[in-house]
Design a protein around this motif. Structure first.
Motif, mmCIF file in Angstrom:
data_model
loop_
_atom_site.group_PDB
_atom_site.id
_atom_site.type_symbol
_atom_site.label_atom_id
_atom_site.label_comp_id
_atom_site.label_asym_id
_atom_site.label_seq_id
_atom_site.Cartn_x
_atom_site.Cartn_y
_atom_site.Cartn_z
ATOM 1 N N ARG A 1 0.837 -1.195 0.000
ATOM 2 C CA ARG A 1 0.000 0.000 0.000
ATOM 3 C C ARG A 1 0.870 1.242 0.000
ATOM 4 N N SER A 2 0.318 2.297 -0.564
ATOM 5 C CA SER A 2 1.028 3.574 -0.518
ATOM 6 C C SER A 2 1.093 4.034 0.932
ATOM 7 N N HIS A 3 2.037 4.913 1.200
ATOM 8 C CA HIS A 3 2.172 5.452 2.555
ATOM 9 C C HIS A 3 0.873 6.135 2.986
ATOM 10 N N MET A 4 0.248 6.881 2.089
ATOM 11 C CA MET A 4 -0.987 7.599 2.398
ATOM 12 C C MET A 4 -2.129 6.631 2.714
ATOM 13 N N GLU A 5 -2.294 5.596 1.886
ATOM 14 C CA GLU A 5 -3.359 4.616 2.130
ATOM 15 C C GLU A 5 -3.129 3.910 3.472
ATOM 16 N N TYR A 6 -1.897 3.488 3.707
ATOM 17 C CA TYR A 6 -1.564 2.811 4.966
ATOM 18 C C TYR A 6 -1.874 3.724 6.155
ATOM 19 N N ARG A 7 -1.445 4.965 6.068
ATOM 20 C CA ARG A 7 -1.657 5.914 7.162
ATOM 21 C C ARG A 7 -3.146 6.158 7.410
ATOM 22 N N ASN A 8 -3.918 6.333 6.341
ATOM 23 C CA ASN A 8 -5.354 6.559 6.498
ATOM 24 C C ASN A 8 -6.055 5.367 7.141
ATOM 25 N N LEU A 9 -5.722 4.165 6.692
ATOM 26 C CA LEU A 9 -6.342 2.963 7.261
ATOM 27 C C LEU A 9 -5.935 2.775 8.725
ATOM 28 N N MET A 10 -4.653 2.975 9.021
ATOM 29 C CA MET A 10 -4.189 2.827 10.397
ATOM 30 C C MET A 10 -4.825 3.869 11.312
#
Length: 97
Positions: free
Chosen positions: A11-20
């Motif tokens: 996952r992109s850093h942004m997607e990972y951060r949003n999900l987390m």
């Protein structure tokens, strides 16, 4: 515990951060419910908070599902792997129980 697929997705850093971030908020809501229970809160108050957690989890699922369809499923179809459609249908059936 459920077994995981052998497949992975970077996952992109942004997607990972949003999900987390979503999961951390949900975790905080769960802890809040635990605190309410420990403090003998009124049942309807707890039930409303549980409903909020369910809503947050549903939002998490919607975001992850959209990402999965746009990424994994679309790429697999472009590459000729139509089995991903069957997998998607099975996942959606489980989510819609």
């Amino acid at each position: 515990m459920t077994e995981f697929s052998e497949r992975h997705r970077k996952r992109s850093h942004m997607e990972y951060r949003n999900l987390m971030n979503r999961l951390k908020r949900i975790e905080g809501q769960i802890r809040g419910i635990e605190g309410m229970l420990e403090k003998d809160a009124y049942c309807p108050d707890i039930l409303i908070q549980v409903s909020s957690v369910n809503s947050a989890l549903n939002s998490f699922n919607k975001e992850l599902m959209a990402s999965h369809i746009r990424g994994c499923v679309a790429n697999d179809i472009r590459n000729g792997d139509d089995e991903t459609i069957d997998e998607l249908v099975k996942v959606m059936q489980k989510l819609m129980k």
